[in-house]
Design an enzyme around this catalytic site. Structure first.
Site, short mmCIF file in Angstrom:
data_model
loop_
_atom_site.label_atom_id
_atom_site.label_comp_id
_atom_site.label_asym_id
_atom_site.label_seq_id
_atom_site.Cartn_x
_atom_site.Cartn_y
_atom_site.Cartn_z
N TYR A 40 0.86 -1.19 0.00
CA TYR A 40 0.00 0.00 0.00
C TYR A 40 0.89 1.23 0.00
O TYR A 40 1.82 1.33 0.81
CB TYR A 40 -0.89 0.00 1.24
CG TYR A 40 -1.78 1.23 1.37
CD1 TYR A 40 -2.80 1.47 0.45
CD2 TYR A 40 -1.60 2.13 2.42
CE1 TYR A 40 -3.61 2.59 0.57
CE2 TYR A 40 -2.42 3.25 2.55
CZ TYR A 40 -3.43 3.48 1.62
OH TYR A 40 -4.24 4.58 1.75
N ASP A 59 9.28 2.94 -0.16
CA ASP A 59 8.22 3.59 0.59
C ASP A 59 8.41 3.19 2.06
O ASP A 59 8.01 2.11 2.48
CB ASP A 59 6.85 3.15 0.06
CG ASP A 59 5.70 3.78 0.87
OD1 ASP A 59 5.97 4.44 1.89
OD2 ASP A 59 4.54 3.59 0.46
N LYS A 84 4.05 9.41 8.67
CA LYS A 84 3.74 8.81 9.98
C LYS A 84 4.66 9.33 11.11
O LYS A 84 4.45 10.42 11.59
CB LYS A 84 3.70 7.30 9.87
CG LYS A 84 2.56 6.88 8.91
CD LYS A 84 2.10 5.46 8.97
CE LYS A 84 0.79 5.31 8.18
NZ LYS A 84 0.84 4.42 7.03
C1 LIG Z 1 0.24 4.85 5.64
C2 LIG Z 1 1.05 4.59 4.43
C3 LIG Z 1 0.99 5.43 3.31
C4 LIG Z 1 0.02 6.57 3.20
O1 LIG Z 1 0.22 7.56 4.13
P1 LIG Z 1 -1.00 8.58 4.45
O2 LIG Z 1 -0.39 9.56 5.39
O3 LIG Z 1 -2.07 7.74 5.07
O4 LIG Z 1 -1.41 9.18 3.16
C5 LIG Z 1 1.85 5.18 2.26
N1 LIG Z 1 2.71 4.15 2.30
C6 LIG Z 1 2.79 3.32 3.35
C7 LIG Z 1 3.78 2.21 3.35
C8 LIG Z 1 1.95 3.51 4.45
O5 LIG Z 1 2.01 2.65 5.47
#
Ligand SMILES: *Cc1c(COP(=O)(O)O)cnc(C)c1O
Length: 431
Positions: free
Chosen positions: A148, A243, A271
């Site tokens: 994701y 990511d 985060k």
């Molecule tokens: C949470 C997450 C996102 C998206 O971040 P948001 O602040 O919710 O837009 C993207 N990549 C990873 C791996 C994530 O865990």
């Protein structure tokens, strides 16, 4: 113990919310659709605990989906926000916090030479993809099933937890032509990756990967797999994007790249770096980052980007990680939980896998170690849902989906981790 059956305040709030907000929530997994029941509303949060609108106390393993590594309402982060608040909430000009934040990220994340702040992880991955395309002049990207990367159009293909548990792996509203630029491969399938590069290497702008996929439970790379991604990107002049929105500052201060010694070209962050306020960032090699406007042709912007409150919160969170280096302590807590869960499953004769790295762990009720999305979705989610409900009834909040990762904070240390381990073990024995 605790009993959430008579949760009146949350039920009343949820009924109101459903009239006004689609599904009653501002992010789908919060609606509890995959585990059933009414979501509780949180009144306040402190340390490892949430207090619901009905005054029920819960040990929290969601940690606001990752950011709260120091626990909720950390005094140092709160003090930093309060100090920044004295000076105003947004300036629309450069501000000193942005420079401090950039220095910290460049110092701590090995591959990052320059960094741009934005407002969410989604913005970070979206912008990193655009930059990789602008830099290479190519359109195609590779992503992996179950990873994701936020709700970016071209990345919402086989995108893990939220989309997965809603039975809706590809969102409506995404033109087929966008999705057609995304090549989806199985994580840990080295041959598929080699074949794809052999056939289309010259068209591939980037690979985007969660180096430890953590939005489909938790999946760990086979030995040599991440090295292969690096090698193929280098050979084909494609951009390797890690990511690390979830893993950055979570598994180590410098993320997975610091743990495994692999240098991606670009990294997406979010985060933890916001200390609980809305933030994202992407950074990497200066030669690529300098393709961003105003230096280069790739446009990217944000009215609230580098927001002083968010920067102050994030700087405090990162400085505290740097000063306290809690990773060994977090790892110990992770092992305690893993051992308790596996022990209970063994005594019950239930097949269970508990992949765990430091303060991240996940439960797959299956016979085999989970190496990819197919393995993850073959696990017994009904067992997870039973455990979720038992835990919630007994004062422990697990993520409301079998395909999420659980998070531990430094605030869990001591009685909370021991109590939670006992409750979760009892929950497994009760399945
Ligand atoms: C949470 C997450 C996102 C998206 O971040 P948001 O602040 O919710 O837009 C993207 N990549 C990873 C791996 C994530 O865990």
């Amino acid at each position: 113990m605790f009993d959430l059956i008579g949760m009146n305040a949350s039920e009343t709030l949820f009924a109101r919310a459903q009239q006004l907000i689609p599904g009653g929530v501002n992010s789908p997994v919060r609606a509890f659709r995959s585990v059933g029941g009414t979501p509780f509303f949180t009144q306040r949060a402190q340390g490892a605990h949430l207090t619901t609108a009905d005054d029920v106390d819960l040990i929290d393993f969601v940690c606001t989906w990752g950011p709260a590594i120091h626990g909720h309402n950390d005094p140092d982060v709160r003090a930093a926000i309060a100090r920044a608040l004295e000076n105003g909430t947004s300036f629309g000009t450069p501000n000193p916090y942005e420079v401090d934040m950039a220095e910290l990220i460049v110092e701590l994340v090995p591959s990052v030479e320059k960094v741009r702040m934005c407002n969410s992880g989604t913005e970070a991955t979206m912008s990193a993809i655009r930059l990789a395309r602008g830099y290479t002049g190519r359109d195609k990207i590779i992503k992996f099933a179950g990873c994701y990367h936020g709700h970016v159009d071209s990345l919402l293909v086989k995108a893990g937890s939220g989309a997965l548990t809603l039975g809706n792996p590809d969102s409506a509203g995404i033109p087929a032509s966008f999705a057609a630029e995304t090549i989806v491969l199985d994580y840990n399938d080295a041959d598929a990756l080699r074949r794809t590069f052999a056939a289309q290497g010259a068209e591939i702008a980037a690979i985007i990967v969660e180096p430890y996929p953590a939005n489909c439970g938790l999946i760990l790379p086979d030995p040599g797999y991440l090295e292969l991604l690096r090698e193929l990107c280098t050979q084909n002049d494609s951009v390797l994007i890690f990511d690390e929105v979830m893993t950055g500052f979570r598994v180590a201060a410098g993320g997975v790249q610091a743990l495994v010694g692999i240098t991606p070209d670009l990294t997406a962050l979010g985060k933890i770096i916001g200390g609980g306020l809305p933030v994202g960032a992407f950074g990497g090699r200066a030669a690529i980052m300098d393709h961003l406007a105003p230096l280069g042709p790739v446009y990217q912007a944000g009215t609230l980007s580098g927001n002083p409150l968010a920067m102050a919160a994030g700087i405090a969170a990162l400085k505290k990680l740097k000063a306290t280096q809690p990773y060994d302590r977090l790892e110990k807590m992770g092992r305690t939980l893993r051992d308790a869960l596996l022990g209970a499953a063994k005594s019950k004769g239930l097949p269970l896998q508990v992949p765990q790295v430091g303060s991240m762990y996940a439960l797959f009720f299956s016979e085999q170690p989970v190496r990819n999305y197919g393995d993850a979705t073959a696990s017994q989610t009904a067992h997870f849902n039973q455990l979720f409900k038992y835990a919630l009834d007994h004062g422990v909040y697990l993520p409301p989906s079998a395909y999420e990762t659980c998070f531990i904070s430094t605030a869990h240390e001591g009685a909370d981790i021991e109590q939670a381990a006992e409750i979760l073990a009892a929950g497994i024995r009760a399945i």
